[in-house]
Design a protein around this motif. Structure first.
Motif, PDB file in Angstrom:
ATOM      1  N   HIS A 130       0.838  -1.205   0.000  1.00 49.87           N
ATOM      2  CA  HIS A 130       0.000   0.000   0.000  1.00 49.87           C
ATOM      3  C   HIS A 130       0.868   1.249   0.000  1.00 49.87           C
ATOM      4  N   CYS A 166      -0.072   5.638  -0.556  1.00 52.77           N
ATOM      5  CA  CYS A 166      -1.043   6.647  -0.966  1.00 52.77           C
ATOM      6  C   CYS A 166      -0.434   8.029  -0.793  1.00 52.77           C
ATOM      7  N   GLN A 167      -1.207   9.070  -1.096  1.00 50.80           N
ATOM      8  CA  GLN A 167      -0.719  10.440  -1.076  1.00 50.80           C
ATOM      9  C   GLN A 167      -0.956  11.135   0.249  1.00 50.80           C
ATOM     10  N   LYS A 168      -1.699  10.493   1.160  1.00 48.99           N
ATOM     11  CA  LYS A 168      -1.987  11.123   2.444  1.00 48.99           C
ATOM     12  C   LYS A 168      -0.690  11.289   3.244  1.00 48.99           C
ATOM     13  N   CYS A 189      -0.872   8.534   6.973  1.00 48.88           N
ATOM     14  CA  CYS A 189      -1.644   7.327   6.666  1.00 48.88           C
ATOM     15  C   CYS A 189      -1.070   6.193   7.519  1.00 48.88           C
ATOM     16  N   CYS A 239       0.294   3.224   5.430  1.00 45.23           N
ATOM     17  CA  CYS A 239       1.623   3.464   4.852  1.00 45.23           C
ATOM     18  C   CYS A 239       2.707   3.332   5.919  1.00 45.23           C
ATOM     19  N   GLU A 287      -8.585   2.936   5.029  1.00 41.87           N
ATOM     20  CA  GLU A 287      -7.456   3.425   4.236  1.00 41.87           C
ATOM     21  C   GLU A 287      -7.091   2.482   3.098  1.00 41.87           C
ATOM     22  N   THR A 288      -7.487   1.228   3.157  1.00 44.27           N
ATOM     23  CA  THR A 288      -7.107   0.272   2.112  1.00 44.27           C
ATOM     24  C   THR A 288      -8.279  -0.147   1.247  1.00 44.27           C
ATOM     25  N   GLU A 307     -10.767  -0.312  -1.816  1.00 45.65           N
ATOM     26  CA  GLU A 307     -10.489  -0.133  -3.243  1.00 45.65           C
ATOM     27  C   GLU A 307     -11.079   1.165  -3.768  1.00 45.65           C
ATOM     28  N   GLU A 339     -11.242   4.646  -3.176  1.00 47.37           N
ATOM     29  CA  GLU A 339     -10.618   5.654  -2.349  1.00 47.37           C
ATOM     30  C   GLU A 339     -11.474   6.905  -2.318  1.00 47.37           C
ATOM     31  N   SER A 341     -12.064  -4.403   1.108  1.00 48.54           N
ATOM     32  CA  SER A 341     -10.642  -4.366   1.348  1.00 48.54           C
ATOM     33  C   SER A 341     -10.215  -5.716   1.880  1.00 48.54           C
TER      34      SER A 341
END
Length: 1295
Positions: free
Chosen positions: A637, A639-641, A644, A647, A716-717, A719, A721, A741
């Motif tokens: 995983h 993401c842009q957060k 997170c 992450c 957060e995971t 599909e 988003e 998820s």
């Protein structure tokens, strides 16, 4: 070595309290001044002869106890003892002890003579009835009591009382006018003058202490120290040094200077020794030439003790200080101010120095200090003082299997303890000196024997084994030749003048020889106690003796003494086993570098450090890591957060994968966790005060955290988003099912909630729940005892919950009593259970049910026929094989019933959902599988894989641990073997445990919080491959968060696509940090500082420079890290970071998030580049990165010699590169580029040394350290116009 004039004469007084234990019938004849302990070990024969009774030696292997004792010179103190270093001999020296009692001398003589007279009267009146004591008995009393009494501390005044007693022994008085010499000759007694005025040296052979030699060393001075050589023995007295053979022949006698008062000697090599004493110099002496080679003046006079190590020799001064001196120059290298009064003894072993002594007590003079001072010779500072339970006078290291210390008091108490541990009263032993004071002490070179010399002339030999050897390799001792008697001469009977007296004739008289007496008359018989009066026996009542009952909860666990947090607290028996207690990191001057994490973790799995705020969730992080689908999910995983948790868990799990047993820290994950608003709303963010004081209810807290993390990871995971609202406030973590998820598939269970109003209106809703909470039946007041319930029964009722509550009814349009029912439509792959044992009522229910299950298992085991004994499994086999104990119902374990105490939960359950019957749960044997028919019906087996208990500990506030069943894939990656094993995870402590221990919950201290049951073989339906989601695009140009940054202010040039790093490329790295929380420390009584909690650092700037190519030395990363947490210290002098540099509103720097820069470094690490820097270990630790050792080139270790100090980057740059850097502040670009240049210099030295065949690097390092010592490691200030150290890399934009 010791100045005996300072000893307290009052320590020899007899305690009148001892007299109360004597027979009341003896009080009229017993002198109140007599010491009854004098009669110990004395037997009497029918003739009234007093003599020492036979000693039976009982030794415990590995524990020191008395092996033998002997009286060398009765009444004359033993001032020096020494184990021979070449032969099996024990040397001891006597001397006369001049009186220091002043006007009390005569009173002391009278008191001791009175005590001896009391013995005579007591023996006359109570031992031998109506019969005169024999002369042998009286002489025995003279030898054992009178002689010590008269010679103790006396130079004169002993002749009259001595002869007074001897006249009574001979049956004479002064009127008989018989000479004293005639009386002595008749009784066979030597004058006491010979005993007092001779300074005798004696030696004893072997453990039996047979006398080997005895000779006079000095006519008046006492023996201060003894040391054995190959050819003889050295004896140091006040004014001379004498060397004698072991038989007593004098080899040399060297007189000292006038006014000398020698006290100690030290052998530095085979022919050189050093002597010191109560004057202002020490003397070096050559044994070959028998001459002084040099005399060195010392700053502090009074060198009473000397010791030696491989680097220094140590001088103990009478002022209480210990100085460390160079072996060659005799110069003082260091000084320890150990005691304020005086020093009594010290010893050195390895890197430790321990000392005992006296402290000043104002007008009361000196008092023996019960704190031993312990010093670390590596850091030249004191460590925690060691408190002992005796008044220390002597101490020695006895390094056998540990570095034990033997501490000896003047009164004969002996204590053994570790120098860095805690002293225990159980380790105190007593040397039976019969009221005498200990004057000397020595340890054999083999560390198997101890020798004590007392003030009464006795020598006591202690050993830890019956067969003791003083040295590891002793040479054979030469004994004196026996007297050879010539054979009888040949007689010529024909010779008339031959004397007939040459022919021996037998005794023909009627009187029997002593050797012919019958055995009963010569065998010593003990004095028997008088018979008890029959009237007393008749009226005596018998009282039964009852043993105090011990709670069974304590019996099942090892009770070990607790290590108290504070020195003022007393150790006591502790219920919580040691491995379950809260572990803490002991910080030293070097931080964590010298902390032994391997002592707590012998596995290859990584623990987690607990010093970070909110690290209470470490156990649950380990739980998630050892669930294979979650481990793979979060590492795939990205993401842009900015914050997170999925992450951050992925980054942390990557470090746990790489670690080979070294602990990691979840600092970045917990930093992101603290920013989640929902976590703060649920009360999951703890304040530092709550963590330290133990106010947090950790059991309830970790269950809320468990619900929160599963919900957060699911969101957060997913599909699909997008912004998701936190919907985890209910007890069962109900979620919307808008997106699927892996978390939902793994833990999710579709439930049907039905609400039935009494009006008949039924409302049905469907939702997804990730965990279930246990609900326990209410205990009715009229029930005397709690009813028996099976765990699976309570679990089924908790999943298919039915309860009545007030709810809104749309049909009635008001709140009405409704019946709410919950049913599940499918079974999860992992069943998560929050136990909710949050009160005493639930804990009592759990305890009673575990007791019911235990009694049932005992009854079942008793009813079964005994099974043949199976061989014990190997230590590594923690899972028991063989037949199981499963019957139709109940808990099933492949173990004995006794091991099932405090166990209520099963290891395996069978679960199924049937159309007509709904959910069914039953116990199952762990070793059995389902039949084909049961699998077709949809039944599944669930194995227990995780238990998380809350440990109740009033001393530390409690803590959380996890028992985890680690699967085959983890063992295959770490150890290369395929098996399953239960482990205990207690922060950085990891230890294998038995499966039954994982299921045991003694609610007195171990309360269940969370249970995980996993469906058997559930991994097969998940993709367990990991694809690194970090791509090269993270290194390309990115926008800055700072609003005021301009392009002209850029300090770096990002990498071009053609410059992308390859494996093995060099990258210069440096980081700067700021402080979020200050260090917490305490100041000890000895003035040293102990770190309780280290300062919390946060990375503020990270710089990477190119290590090769045309742009070598040009930065491609120079990121300032934005932080939302409060900074308490910017450390501007060392970091170059100023207030405002990290604020996006006013900063002019290239400001990024920590996650963005972290991804860049992770990409470089995964690519395989080699980082070059100075002190990178700390940099990577604060950044929270794990880098393999072959990818790190640290200049702090390249330019370092073993056992020497670390050298700063500034000094290295000045010495090797002629650069003056870090003038006013630090700059990470300058530091990174300098580290690269130093590495190039190191490679240059290595190549030149390889070409010429010399070690150029070592030569350079020697010169570096010599230069550093001369300059005190300070760099000279640069000239104004030299241009060196000019600042940051100039005009990067021009490139």
């Amino acid at each position: 070595m010791m100045n005996f004039e300072g000893l307290d004469p009052g320590m020899g007084d007899y305690s009148p309290g001892l007299h109360g234990s004597l027979d009341p019938g003896m009080e009229t004849s017993m002198d109140p001044r007599m010491n009854p302990s004098m009669l110990q070990g004395v037997d009497l024969d029918p003739e009234g002869l007093a003599g020492p009774g036979p000693d039976s030696v009982h030794l415990l292997e590995g524990m020191f106890s008395e092996l033998h004792s002997v009286a060398a010179e009765v009444g004359i103190p033993v001032t020096a003892t020494h184990f021979d270093l070449q032969e099996e001999l024990l040397w001891m020296g006597n001397h006369r002890w001049r009186s220091s009692m002043g006007g009390r001398t005569e009173r002391e003589i009278d008191r001791r003579i009175g005590a001896a007279s009391a013995v005579t009267r007591t023996l006359r009146g109570s031992v031998v009835v109506k019969r005169e004591l024999s002369r042998k008995a009286k002489l025995s009393i003279y030898q054992s009591i009178y002689v010590p009494a008269l010679t103790y501390e006396q130079d004169r005044g002993y002749k009259r009382p001595e002869m007074s007693f001897l006249r009574r022994v001979a049956g004479l008085s002064l009127r008989d006018r018989v000479r004293s010499s005639v009386i002595r000759e008749e009784l066979g007694v030597d004058p006491l003058l010979l005993r007092v005025e001779r300074s005798q040296m004696s030696s004893f052979f072997g453990p039996t202490m047979g006398r080997y030699s005895s000779f006079q060393v000095h006519s008046s001075d006492d023996i201060r120290q003894i040391h054995s050589l190959d050819t003889g023995v050295l004896f140091l007295s006040k004014t001379n040094l004498k060397c004698c053979t072991r038989g007593g022949f004098v080899m040399f006698d060297f007189p000292m200077d006038e006014g000398a008062d020698m006290h100690s000697l030290l052998m530095t090599d085979n022919h050189t020794l050093i002597m010191g004493g109560l004057h202002n110099y020490i003397v070096e002496f050559d044994l070959n030439s028998v001459q002084e080679t040099q005399k060195v003046t010392v700053e502090m006079p009074g060198v009473a003790i000397m010791r030696q190590s491989n680097r220094f020799f140590f001088c103990g001064h009478t002022s209480g200080k210990v100085t460390l001196r160079d072996m060659r120059t005799f110069k003082t290298e260091h000084e320890f101010d150990a005691f304020s009064g005086s020093l009594s003894d010290f010893d050195v072993h390895g890197n430790l120095l321990a000392a005992c002594g006296f402290s000043s007590r104002g007008i009361n003079g000196l008092a023996c200090d019960r704190f031993l001072m312990v010093y670390d010779l590596r850091m030249m500072r004191a460590v925690t003082p060691l408190q002992v339970h005796v008044d220390p006078l002597f101490l020695r290291f006895i390094p056998t299997y540990t570095s034990r210390l033997a501490i000896i008091s003047q009164s004969g108490q002996c204590q053994f303890c570790e120098p860095t541990g805690l002293a225990n009263m159980a380790d105190v032993f007593h040397v039976n000196t019969v009221g005498q004071l200990l004057m000397s002490f020595d340890v054999s070179s083999s560390k198997q024997a101890l020798a004590f010399g007392d003030s009464g002339g006795g020598v006591h030999l202690w050993s830890d084994a019956p067969e003791v050897s003083y040295n590891d390799y002793s040479r054979e001792t030469e004994f004196a030749l026996p007297c050879l008697v010539d054979s009888l001469p040949q007689l010529d009977w024909n010779h008339d003048l031959l004397p007939l007296s040459l022919i021996p004739t037998p005794l023909t008289g009627a009187e029997q020889l002593l050797s012919d007496w019958p055995t009963p008359m010569v065998t010593p018989s003990p004095r028997r106690a008088p018979a008890v009066d029959p009237e007393i026996l008749r009226t005596m009542k018998t009282v039964p003796y009852k043993i105090k009952e011990v709670e069974l909860d304590y019996d099942n666990y090892n009770q070990v003494p607790e290590s108290p947090i504070g020195r003022e607290e007393e150790p006591h028996l502790y219920m919580v086993p040691k491995k379950y207690r809260k572990v803490t990191i002991k910080y030293s001057k070097l931080g964590l570098e010298d902390f032994d994490f391997k002592h707590y973790n012998r596995t290859l799995f990584a623990g987690l450090e607990p010093h970070i705020p909110n690290a209470y969730c470490n156990c649950m992080i380990q739980v998630l890591y050892f669930l294979e689908p979650i481990r793979c999910l979060v590492q795939n995983h990205l993401c842009q957060k900015e914050f997170c948790l999925a992450c951050e868990l992925g980054f942390l799990f990557h470090m746990l994968d790489l670690s080979r047993g070294d602990p990691c820290q979840a600092s970045n994950f917990l930093r992101a966790f603290r920013t989640i608003p929902e976590a703060a709303a649920l009360g999951l963010i703890l304040a530092d005060s709550d963590e330290q004081t133990g106010k947090a209810r950790l059991g309830r807290l970790i269950q809320s955290w468990n619900r929160f993390i599963l919900t957060q990871l699911h969101q957060e995971t997913q599909e699909q988003e997008g912004p998701q609202a936190y919907r985890g406030a209910s007890s069962s973590a109900v979620l919307g099912s808008s997106g699927e998820s892996v978390i939902g598939r793994l833990f999710g269970c579709e439930v049907e909630n039905s609400s039935l109003c009494r009006c008949g209106k039924e409302t049905v809703r469907t939702s997804l729940t990730l965990l279930f909470t246990m609900h326990y039946p209410e205990h009715k007041p009229h029930d005397k005892a709690v009813k028996e319930h099976d765990f699976v029964e309570i679990l089924k009722k908790s999943i298919c919950l039915e309860q009545s509550t007030q709810a809104w009814c749309e049909n009635c349009e008001k709140y009405q009593p409704t019946v709410q029912t919950r049913n599940i439509r499918c079974l999860p792959d992992v069943l998560v259970i929050n136990c909710e044992v949050n009160s005493a009522k639930e804990a009592e229910f759990w305890r009673v049910q575990a007791e019911y299950a235990f009694n049932k298992a005992k009854q079942k085991e008793a009813a079964e026929p005994p099974k043949p004994k199976e061989p014990e499994p190997l230590p590594t086999e923690w899972c028991h094989d063989g037949e199981d104990m499963r019957g139709g119902e109940g808990i099933t374990f492949n173990t004995r019933a006794e091991d099932l105490r405090h166990v209520w939960i099963p290891l395996t359950m069978k679960m199924s959902i049937r159309k007509n019957h709904g959910l069914e749960i039953s116990n199952w044997a762990e070793a059995e599988e389902l039949s084909a028919a049961e699998e077709e019906e949809g039944a599944s087996l669930y194995d227990l894989v995780v238990t998380v208990p809350h440990l109740l500990d009033a001393r530390t506030g409690g803590n959380l641990v996890a028992h985890i069943k680690v699967g085959e894939t983890y063992h295959q990656r770490k150890e290369g073997v395929t098996h399953q094993q239960w482990y205990l995870f207690n922060d950085f402590l990891i230890e294998p445990v038995d499966k039954t221990e994982a299921a045991q919950f003694d609610v007195n201290w171990k309360v269940p919080a969370i249970l995980y049951y996993a469906k058997r073989n559930y991994h097969s339906k998940y993709d367990l491959r990991i694809k690194n989601p970090i791509e090269a695009s993270v290194l390309l140009t990115e926008a800055s968060l700072a609003r005021k940054q301009r392009k002209s202010h850029a300090t770096f040039i990002p990498l071009m696509v053609s410059e992308m790093p390859q494996a093995g490329d060099l990258v210069g790295l440096d980081a700067e940090f700021v402080t979020l929380n200050q260090e917490e420390a305490e100041l000890r009584s000895d003035g040293t500082k102990s770190t309780i909690k280290p300062s919390q650092m946060s990375v503020a700037r990270i710089t990477c420079v190119r290590g090769q190519g045309a742009n070598e030395g040009v930065p491609f990363i120079d990121d300032y890290i934005s932080t939302q947490e409060q900074v308490v210290d910017y450390l501007t002098q060392y970091s170059g970071i100023k207030p405002g540099d990290l604020d996006a509103k006013i900063s002019s720097k290239h400001l990024t998030t920590l996650k963005s820069t972290y991804l860049k470094l992770r990409f470089l690490i995964d690519t395989g580049v080699r980082f070059v820097g100075h002190g990178l270990q700390k940099d990577f630790r604060v950044i929270n990165l794990l880098v393999l050792k072959d990818q790190v080139v640290d200049t702090v270790y390249l330019f370092h010699m073993p056992r020497k100090r670390m050298i700063s980057l500034r000094f290295l740059a000045w010495y090797f590169l002629d650069l003056n850097i870090q003038g006013e502040t630090h700059d990470s670009i300058e530091d990174a580029r300098t580290a690269l240049q130093l590495y190039r210099k190191y490679l240059e030295l290595s190549r030149s040394g390889a070409g010429s065949g010399t070690d150029e690097v070592r030569k350079a390092l020697k010169g570096l350290y010599e230069k550093g010592r001369k300059m005190d490691w300070k760099v000279p200030e640069a000239d104004a116009g030299d241009g060196q150290g000019g600042g940051v890399f100039p005009s990067v934009m021009a490139l």
